[in-house]
Every structure is written in structure tokens, then in C-alpha cells.
Design a protein around this motif. Structure first.
Motif, mmCIF file in Angstrom:
data_model
loop_
_atom_site.group_PDB
_atom_site.id
_atom_site.type_symbol
_atom_site.label_atom_id
_atom_site.label_comp_id
_atom_site.label_asym_id
_atom_site.label_seq_id
_atom_site.Cartn_x
_atom_site.Cartn_y
_atom_site.Cartn_z
ATOM 1 N N ARG A 181 0.836 -1.205 0.000
ATOM 2 C CA ARG A 181 0.000 0.000 0.000
ATOM 3 C C ARG A 181 0.871 1.255 0.000
ATOM 4 O O ARG A 181 0.603 2.212 -0.730
ATOM 5 N N LEU A 182 1.924 1.242 0.807
ATOM 6 C CA LEU A 182 2.843 2.376 0.871
ATOM 7 C C LEU A 182 3.508 2.610 -0.478
ATOM 8 O O LEU A 182 3.598 3.750 -0.955
ATOM 9 N N GLU A 183 3.977 1.547 -1.100
ATOM 10 C CA GLU A 183 4.667 1.663 -2.383
ATOM 11 C C GLU A 183 3.734 2.145 -3.493
ATOM 12 O O GLU A 183 4.181 2.708 -4.491
ATOM 13 N N GLY A 184 2.436 1.934 -3.303
ATOM 14 C CA GLY A 184 1.471 2.368 -4.304
ATOM 15 C C GLY A 184 1.069 3.829 -4.172
ATOM 16 O O GLY A 184 0.362 4.367 -5.031
ATOM 17 N N MET A 185 1.528 4.479 -3.103
ATOM 18 C CA MET A 185 1.205 5.896 -2.895
ATOM 19 C C MET A 185 2.182 6.774 -3.666
ATOM 20 O O MET A 185 3.388 6.707 -3.454
ATOM 21 N N LYS A 186 1.672 7.611 -4.541
ATOM 22 C CA LYS A 186 2.525 8.493 -5.337
ATOM 23 C C LYS A 186 2.867 9.784 -4.596
ATOM 24 O O LYS A 186 3.878 10.418 -4.879
ATOM 25 N N SER A 187 2.026 10.173 -3.655
ATOM 26 C CA SER A 187 2.221 11.418 -2.927
ATOM 27 C C SER A 187 3.096 11.213 -1.693
ATOM 28 O O SER A 187 2.844 10.320 -0.880
#
Length: 209
Positions: A39-45
Motif C-alpha cells: 500500500r505504501l509503495e502504491g502511494m505516489k504522494s
């Protein structure tokens, strides 16, 4: 920086606040579950990444790990030991509420934009608001936070901030008020606590006991 502040309220509600001054790497948590890491790696911001990680720091500060936190299919956070939990984060701060009773928390930055959209969420509060007063934006921000926090407690789709939730008249010095949810033919009362943290408003909601 480390834990910024803590607040304690009735019903054993404990709120912890983190001032997000670190980089993503400085906030890194080594004990993330695989799901959380993905989930963290999928966050672009970067802002979202910092908010996500700082919540995990707050969990650690309260004796929990990332694996103790999971989410209902509606997105509501839960803890494996049954303690009630609510989380919130903004660009500058994150906050975690732990309680023996259902609880909701929200933190909002006081910004002029809230005045431009006031008509969308203050139908039930317009009678005591004065758009010319110096504390108008602060009160609007508290009201928005109240309604966000109540929504987190109830966690039911279809609730309208403008039509279903009414916040009682309050002064910013009170740091406490009440609110009523009138939804699906049922009226439910809430106790509300609020704090000022720099130019942010922190709001906590729980059922009136």
C-alpha cells in the motif's frame, strides 16, 4: 520529530498527535506487513506516504505494531485486541485516538476555502455563525471536523453533513460541545472535544454516554 502531544478525555479516550517534520526515509517502519508495504509503495504522494508512516509511529508509541491494525471492508480501522481506534492525518499532523468506546477523530487545516463551501455543510449551524467575526473560519473548521469525526464513528453510507448532522452552538474557548445525528429515523447524540494545534483544529467525537 517524536510524539508531538497527547490529550486525554472522558471514557478513557486517549489521543496522540505527531508533527510530521521528517522525510519518508526517516519515518520508515521496519515492521510493516506485506499488505501495508504494498500500500505504501502504491502511494505516489509524499504527503500520503508520510501520513501513513506517521500513523504507524503513533501506533508504536502506544504499544502497537502495524500488524495489530487492520481495516473493515468499509475502510474503518480496527485493532486486533478490540480497542476502539480512529486515525487522521493532514500535511502537517497525524493523530490517533484509542478508546474503550466508539470514537472518531479528524484534524483540519484552517483555510479560507472552508468559508467558500460553508453553505454545503452548515445548514443546521448557520443560525449561530457570523461570517464577519474573526473566528468564523475557525468555527467552520471545527464544524467540518465534527461531522467528519461523527461519520467515522457511525461508518454508514448516505449521511449528509448538511442535512443529517447538527452541531450545537459553541465557543472556541469551550473546547467541548455536542452534536446530533438524525439519520434513518433515529436521533443519536455525540459528545465533541476539540483542540487548536497551531493553525489546525483537532476534533474527537464519541456517543453521549
Amino acid at each position: 520529530m517524536p510524539l508531538y502531544s497527547t490529550f486525554n478525555y472522558k471514557s478513557n479516550i486517549r489521543v496522540s498527535v505527531w508533527d510530521i517534520t521528517e522525510s519518508v526515509s526517516d519515518l520508515a517502519v521496519h515492521a510493516l506487513t506485506q499488505k501495508s508495504q504494498q500500500r505504501l509503495e502504491g502511494m505516489k504522494s509524499k504527503v500520503h506516504q508520510k501520513g501513513f508512516l506517521s500513523i504507524r509511529k503513533l501506533l508504536e508509541a502506544n504499544g502497537y505494531t502495524d500488524s495489530d491494525l487492520y481495516y473493515h471492508q468499509t475502510g474503518k480501522p480496527l485493532l486486533t485486541d478490540g480497542v476502539q481506534v480512529s486515525i487522521t492525518h493532514s500535511a502537517q499532523y497525524s493523530a490517533l485516538a484509542l478508546a474503550e468506546v466508539p470514537v472518531g477523530i479528524d484534524i483540519e487545516h484552517v483555510k479560507p476555502v472552508v468559508g467558500r463551501i460553508a453553505h454545503k455543510f452548515t445548514k443546521n449551524e448557520a443560525w449561530f455563525l457570523d461570517a464577519t467575526s474573526s473566528d468564523y473560519l475557525d468555527k467552520l473548521t471545527v464544524i467540518w471536523g465534527v461531522k467528519e469525526a461523527i461519520f467515522k464513528v457511525v461508518n454508514e453510507p448516505g449521511i449528509s453533513f448538511n442535512h443529517h448532522i447538527a452541531v450545537s452552538k459553541f465557543s472556541l474557548d469551550d473546547q467541548e460541545t455536542t452534536a446530533m445525528l438524525d439519520f434513518n429515523g433515529q436521533q443519536t447524540g455525540f459528545t465533541i472535544y476539540f483542540e487548536s494545534i497551531a493553525d489546525y483544529k483537532l476534533v474527537v467525537a464519541t456517543y453521549i454516554s
